[in-house]
Design a protein around this motif. Structure first.
Motif, short mmCIF file in Angstrom:
data_model
loop_
_atom_site.label_atom_id
_atom_site.label_comp_id
_atom_site.label_asym_id
_atom_site.label_seq_id
_atom_site.Cartn_x
_atom_site.Cartn_y
_atom_site.Cartn_z
N PHE A 16 56.55 -3.41 61.79
CA PHE A 16 55.62 -2.66 62.61
C PHE A 16 54.36 -2.37 61.79
N ILE A 17 53.28 -2.07 62.51
CA ILE A 17 52.00 -1.75 61.87
C ILE A 17 51.74 -0.25 62.05
N LEU A 18 51.67 0.46 60.94
CA LEU A 18 51.40 1.89 60.98
C LEU A 18 49.91 2.14 61.21
N MET A 19 49.61 3.26 61.84
CA MET A 19 48.24 3.61 62.16
C MET A 19 47.73 4.69 61.20
N GLY A 20 46.56 4.47 60.65
CA GLY A 20 45.92 5.50 59.83
C GLY A 20 45.13 6.44 60.73
N LEU A 21 43.91 6.71 60.38
CA LEU A 21 43.02 7.52 61.21
C LEU A 21 41.94 6.61 61.79
N PRO A 22 42.04 6.23 63.07
CA PRO A 22 41.08 5.30 63.65
C PRO A 22 39.66 5.84 63.60
N SER A 175 53.15 -6.47 70.98
CA SER A 175 52.50 -5.34 70.34
C SER A 175 53.42 -4.68 69.32
N THR A 176 52.95 -4.57 68.10
CA THR A 176 53.75 -3.92 67.04
C THR A 176 52.98 -2.77 66.39
N ASN A 177 51.86 -2.36 67.02
CA ASN A 177 51.02 -1.30 66.45
C ASN A 177 51.50 0.07 66.89
N LEU A 178 52.00 0.84 65.96
CA LEU A 178 52.43 2.20 66.24
C LEU A 178 51.21 3.10 66.36
N ASP A 187 57.62 6.64 69.87
CA ASP A 187 56.53 5.73 69.59
C ASP A 187 57.03 4.28 69.54
N VAL A 188 58.12 4.04 68.81
CA VAL A 188 58.67 2.69 68.70
C VAL A 188 59.18 2.21 70.05
N MET A 189 59.82 3.09 70.79
CA MET A 189 60.40 2.73 72.09
C MET A 189 59.34 2.17 73.05
N HIS A 190 58.15 2.74 73.02
CA HIS A 190 57.10 2.32 73.95
C HIS A 190 56.58 0.91 73.65
N ARG A 268 54.85 12.31 76.14
CA ARG A 268 55.37 12.13 77.50
C ARG A 268 54.29 12.22 78.57
N PHE A 269 53.24 13.00 78.32
CA PHE A 269 52.25 13.22 79.38
C PHE A 269 50.82 12.93 78.95
#
Length: 321
Positions: A16-22, A175-178, A187-190, A268-269
């Motif tokens: 998976f690809i972890l996300m920093g601060l976009p 898609s593998t971007n968390l 997060d992974v489930m989605h 969830r929302f």
């Protein structure tokens, strides 16, 4: 080849690809320094709490044993996330292996469950101490405290161990971007591209409600009863003294549950919210409590503060000789 075999082979090299601060990628290197400082504060603060309680026989009481358990869980929780986060910010190491991600996910959720149970135990300790002071020493013995700690550990493991197995039945390909800097079940489930995620949704929500949801409700009930008892005390000094013993615990409870609830609501929302908001909520949820808890208890608990200063003074005197 069957789907299960495909997933098994796929998981050996999948990541998976972890996300920093976009939007702040250029500042990642410098932002890692305050994050590293927070981690060091968490390590030093929580280790100090454990060391002080261990070295002072007068603090060998249920309240301080629960505090040691909380410090140990905070230390483990920050250690299973912060090193990878720092490598992401300093070295742009965004990839995390499939199995490593599932392992990190298990530790994050199970340790959060353990912490929730310990916070409930601390609330019960305050309730018994204030509402039934004469029975406190006979109800909450050291043996009972140790059993509560064991129950907290088993409860966290049992409720959240199924999460990695539920994820392993899903198939990922595109898609593998968390959306976080670490692995969370939601997060992974989605990111799953096939298979129904209904079991994941149902079980994940059930586990959260039966652990964090139930614990927060029982903590609320215990404090309603504590407030009722405090208001019945005759003198203002007694009311202030009794309520003062709960201030630190209330701050710790809020620092744990408010970000947790906020993160759950976002997942969830609030999927349409900016990614930066989701990442910030996630980082607050995992990074703030381990840093804040020892500071709160050090500032609010005179016994810990005095003994920590004494240990540091003895250490300086020993070093000077």
């Amino acid at each position: 080849m069957s789907l299960s075999a495909t997933n098994r082979t796929h998981s050996d090299t999948f990541s998976f690809i972890l996300m920093g601060l976009p939007g702040l990628e250029g500042a990642h290197f410098w932002l890692a320094f305050p994050l590293c400082a927070m981690y060091l504060v968490a390590v030093v603060g929580n280790c100090t709490v454990v060391l002080v309680v261990k070295m002072e026989p007068a603090l060998h009481t249920p309240m301080y044993f629960f505090l040691c358990m909380l410090a140990a869980v905070d230390l483990a929780l920050s250690t299973c996330t912060m090193p990878k986060l720092l490598s992401l910010f300093w070295f742009d190491a965004k990839e995390i292996g499939y199995r490593t991600c599932l392992l990190q996910m298990f530790f994050i959720h199970s340790l959060s469950g353990v912490e929730s149970t310990i916070l409930l135990a601390m609330a019960v300790d305050r309730y018994v101490a204030i509402c039934h002071p004469l029975q406190h020493s006979s109800i909450l013995t050291n043996a009972v405290t140790a059993k509560v700690g064991l129950v907290a550990l088993v409860r966290g493991v049992v409720f959240f161990l199924p999460l990695p197995f539920l994820i392993s039945r899903l198939h990922f390909c595109s898609s593998t971007n968390l959306t976080h800097s670490y692995c969370l079940h939601q997060d992974v489930m989605h990111l799953a591209s096939s298979n129904s995620t209904t079991p994941n949704v149902v079980y994940g929500l059930t586990a959260i409600l039966l652990v964090m949801g139930l614990d927060s409700l029982l903590i609320f009930v215990s404090y309603v009863m504590i407030i009722k008892t405090v208001l019945q005390l005759k003198s203002r000094e007694e009311r202030l003294r009794a309520s003062g013993t709960c201030v630190a615990h209330v701050c710790v409870v809020l620092s744990f549950y408010v970000p947790l609830i906020g993160l759950s609501v976002v997942h969830r929302f609030g999927r349409d919210l900016p990614v930066l908001v989701q990442i910030t909520m996630g980082n607050v949820y995992l990074l703030v409590p381990p840093v804040l808890n020892p500071i709160v208890y050090g500032a609010r608990t005179k016994e810990i503060r005095k003994r920590a200063l004494r240990i540091m003074r003895i250490g300086r005197e020993g070093g000077s000789h």
